[in-house]
Design an enzyme around this catalytic site. Structure first.
Site, short mmCIF file in Angstrom:
data_model
loop_
_atom_site.label_atom_id
_atom_site.label_comp_id
_atom_site.label_asym_id
_atom_site.label_seq_id
_atom_site.Cartn_x
_atom_site.Cartn_y
_atom_site.Cartn_z
N HIS A 159 -0.33 -1.77 13.77
CA HIS A 159 -0.20 -1.16 14.51
C HIS A 159 0.01 0.95 15.00
CE1 HIS A 159 2.81 -5.22 14.85
NE2 HIS A 159 3.30 -4.45 13.95
N ARG B 283 1.86 4.07 0.82
CA ARG B 283 2.82 3.96 -0.22
C ARG B 283 3.17 2.15 -0.43
NH1 ARG B 283 7.85 2.47 1.17
NH2 ARG B 283 9.71 3.94 0.12
N HIS C 60 -0.79 2.77 11.78
CA HIS C 60 -1.79 2.19 11.17
C HIS C 60 -3.50 2.76 11.21
CE1 HIS C 60 0.98 -1.37 10.28
NE2 HIS C 60 1.26 -0.89 8.99
N THR D 126 -5.38 -4.48 4.38
CA THR D 126 -4.11 -4.83 4.24
C THR D 126 -3.90 -6.00 4.86
OG1 THR D 126 -2.92 -4.44 6.47
CG2 THR D 126 -4.69 -5.01 7.19
N ARG D 127 -2.09 -6.57 4.63
CA ARG D 127 -2.17 -8.00 5.17
C ARG D 127 -0.94 -8.08 5.97
NH1 ARG D 127 2.54 -7.01 1.67
NH2 ARG D 127 3.51 -8.75 2.95
#
Ligand code: PPS
Length: 570
Positions: A202, A291, A205, A197-198
């Site tokens: 929340h 996605r 996720h 992740t970047r």
């Protein structure tokens, strides 16, 4: 297809020399021509040296580069989707002969590695953009980087690692691939699914990662990128504090957090494959691809660069040889009736789906609006609110650009006084003439010097903005790419509004307050903007003002209304 790399069991290629050799080579290295690594190159070299980019043994050679650009493979057939090259400027490249060793230094001047230069070439950047990123479109961050920041020549060659790039932050959360592999072994984690992740994480996720780990019965590695992400992203300090809060909500012994010093390219499908290979090097067996993985957003036509599931499709193409398994995921959304998250493709008819997009979330932070508990944990929101106060509490840069004599300084001065009258912000004016006296007295008006001047202004403005003040800048700033650079430098830190003082050349010349236009016409002043030097008109300034139709008071009022409209003043 069985590759050489896999035949070796995909072992880590760590490129550090042993201690004894390091001492010897360090002495030698001081005498070599040296290159100061850019921030992106420091990220790349860290992963080259520690094995995160195995099987690479240095910055790519021309043959590997061509083969990767055109066919996603190294010359030896190994799957590798992303060029990893050492870009330098022409003048440095000219000093180097093939076979030479060069010292690669970090920002503090420490020699990180020695590279034996085996290749030097001028890349076809148009081709690189088309093939690697799918479009020669400068709204793509990596394409913009390629054309606006990367040097024009590439050097390739094997590396000998002397020191690790230093990090002073979150040391407990930084692991090399070997260290992480050792930890997994020690903990008995034989199956590990990695989450990339970047963004701050929340509840959606978290739910996604829970499900992924359950689905493949694996432990979970949350491995956020902290090297370089998309310009404008939330800084890694704030994000890591958020992850630290979030990770407490996973069952004990199941999950770990480790930071990845990668410089992302936002290359969508190719980047997903790259991420997976890197995670394999870190000892993971599975990799979550959701996605629009590593998507760069919209192109200049307002369309997505890649399809939402292109990354998953490309991963599937290479699944036999990747050596790490994909765990594909759809977007997670909150179902109100069930009070839980579900993948969007599992939603039944009649169910109410709630979702807050990244843009909406940023807007809520900026406006100081409510962020519901179903969306995120309160500790996470608190962290983000601390870092991203509502807009009227943020710092701001107001950047005027326009021809000499267009009225920039006068409007800037009027604005300064009106804002001072309001009284609740500290304001600095960086006027063209004043900056040239105090910051840039040695500079002339060549393209190079003008850009340097604007970069200096941008730097000072970024510091003012970071500390919550208002910077008003009023240089000519004739070049679009430098103005964009300044915008990109400042937007992660606060507000940025560009105001084009669009008074025409004819009017400026007619006014000729300083008598400079007359001297420029006579050739006494050279490189004069509008006469013998270019001015690139801003394409999308936040505001455009022609001083023929309005007084300085009116112009300043228009800006104040704009600032109010954008939420920067209350
Ligand atoms: S730049 O291009 O942004 O670095 O220029 P800037 O620093 O804003 O220029 C400041 C003032 O320099 C005077 N001046 C010139 N301008 C343009 N071209 C040439 N060759 C030149 N030589 C001197 C000019 O008065 C600029 O001030 P303003 O306030 O714009 O009139």
């Amino acid at each position: 297809m069985q590759t050489e790399y896999q035949a070796h069991g995909g072992e880590l290629k760590q490129l550090y020399l042993n201690d004894e050799l390091v001492e010897k080579e360090k002495e030698q290295a001081k005498k070599l021509a040296s290159w100061d690594l850019t921030h992106r190159q420091i990220c790349d070299i860290e992963l080259l040296l520690n094995g995160g980019f195995s099987p690479l043994e240095g910055f790519m050679t021309e043959k590997d580069y061509d083969s990767v650009v055109n066919g996603m493979r190294l010359v030896n057939g190994v799957l590798w989707p992303m060029p990893v090259t050492l870009d330098v400027d022409q003048s440095f490249a000219e000093k180097i002969s093939l076979g030479d060793e060069i010292a690669l230094r970090d920002e503090e001047g420490v020699i990180i590695a020695i590279m034996q230069v085996s290749d030097r070439w001028t890349p076809d950047k148009n081709l690189e953009a088309e093939k690697v990123f799918g479009a020669n479109d400068h709204t793509h961050p990596a394409v913009s980087y390629l054309f606006n920041q990367a040097g024009e020549v590439y050097l390739g060659g094997k590396l000998k690692g002397l020191s690790r790039p230093s990090h002073y932050d979150f040391k407990m959360l930084r692991d090399t691939p070997a260290e992480l592999q050792d930890k997994f072994k020690k903990w008995g984690w034989s199956k590990v699914v990695a989450f990339q992740t970047r963004n701050p994480m929340h509840r959606a996720h978290q739910e996604l990662t829970f499900r992924a780990a359950k689905q493949v019965e694996a432990n979970l590695l949350i491995q956020p990128v902290v090297g370089m992400t998309k310009p404008g992203d939330i800084d890694h300090f704030s994000r890591v504090r958020c992850y630290e809060h979030l990770v407490k909500n996973y069952p004990e012994q199941t999950t770990t957090l480790s930071l990845l010093p990668l410089a992302m390219r936002m290359g969508g499908p190719r980047e997903a494959v790259w991420h997976a290979i890197i995670r394999k090097n870190y000892g993971c067996t599975h990799f979550i691809v959701g996605r629009d993985h590593a998507g760069p957003g919209k192109n200049s036509q307002g369309e997505d660069f890649y399809g939402p599931y292109d990354a998953q499709n490309l991963m599937n193409e290479f699944k036999e040889e990747l050596g790490i398994e994909m765990v594909p995921f759809q977007m997670m959304v909150y179902v109100e009736e069930k009070a839980e998250y579900q993948p969007v493709d599992e939603i039944k008819e009649g169910e109410t789906v709630l979702n807050i997009s990244g843009t909406e979330f940023r807007l809520r932070l900026a406006e100081g609006l409510d962020i519901p508990d179903w969306f995120s944990y309160p500790e996470v929101v608190k962290e983000l609110r601390k870092r991203y106060p509502a807009r009227h509490k943020q710092g701001l840069t107001i950047f005027f650009t326009g021809l000499s004599g267009s009225g920039k300084s006068t409007i800037a001065n009027a604005l300064l006084n009106k804002l001072m009258e309001m009284g609740d912000r500290s304001i600095s004016l960086l006027d063209g003439d004043v900056v040239r006296k105090h910051l840039s007295s040695e500079l002339g008006f060549s393209k190079e010097h003008r850009n340097l001047n604007i970069q200096r202004i941008g730097y000072v403005a970024s510091e003012i903005t970071k500390h919550g003040g208002i910077a008003i800048c009023a240089p000519i700033a004739p070049y679009r790419s430098t103005r964009r650079e300044v915008r990109e430098m400042i937007t992660p830190l606060g507000g940025f509004i560009e105001i084009h003082v669009a008074t025409s050349l004819e009017v400026c010349e007619q006014r000729d307050r300083k008598g400079l236009y007359a001297m420029a016409r006579e050739g006494i002043i050279k490189e004069f903007t509008g006469i013998s030097d270019p001015y690139e008109v801003p394409e999308k300034p936040e505001l455009s003002i022609d001083t023929v139709n309005c007084t300085p008071d009116e112009a300043a009022q228009r800006i104040i209304l704009k600032l109010e409209g954008m939420g920067y003043i209350k």
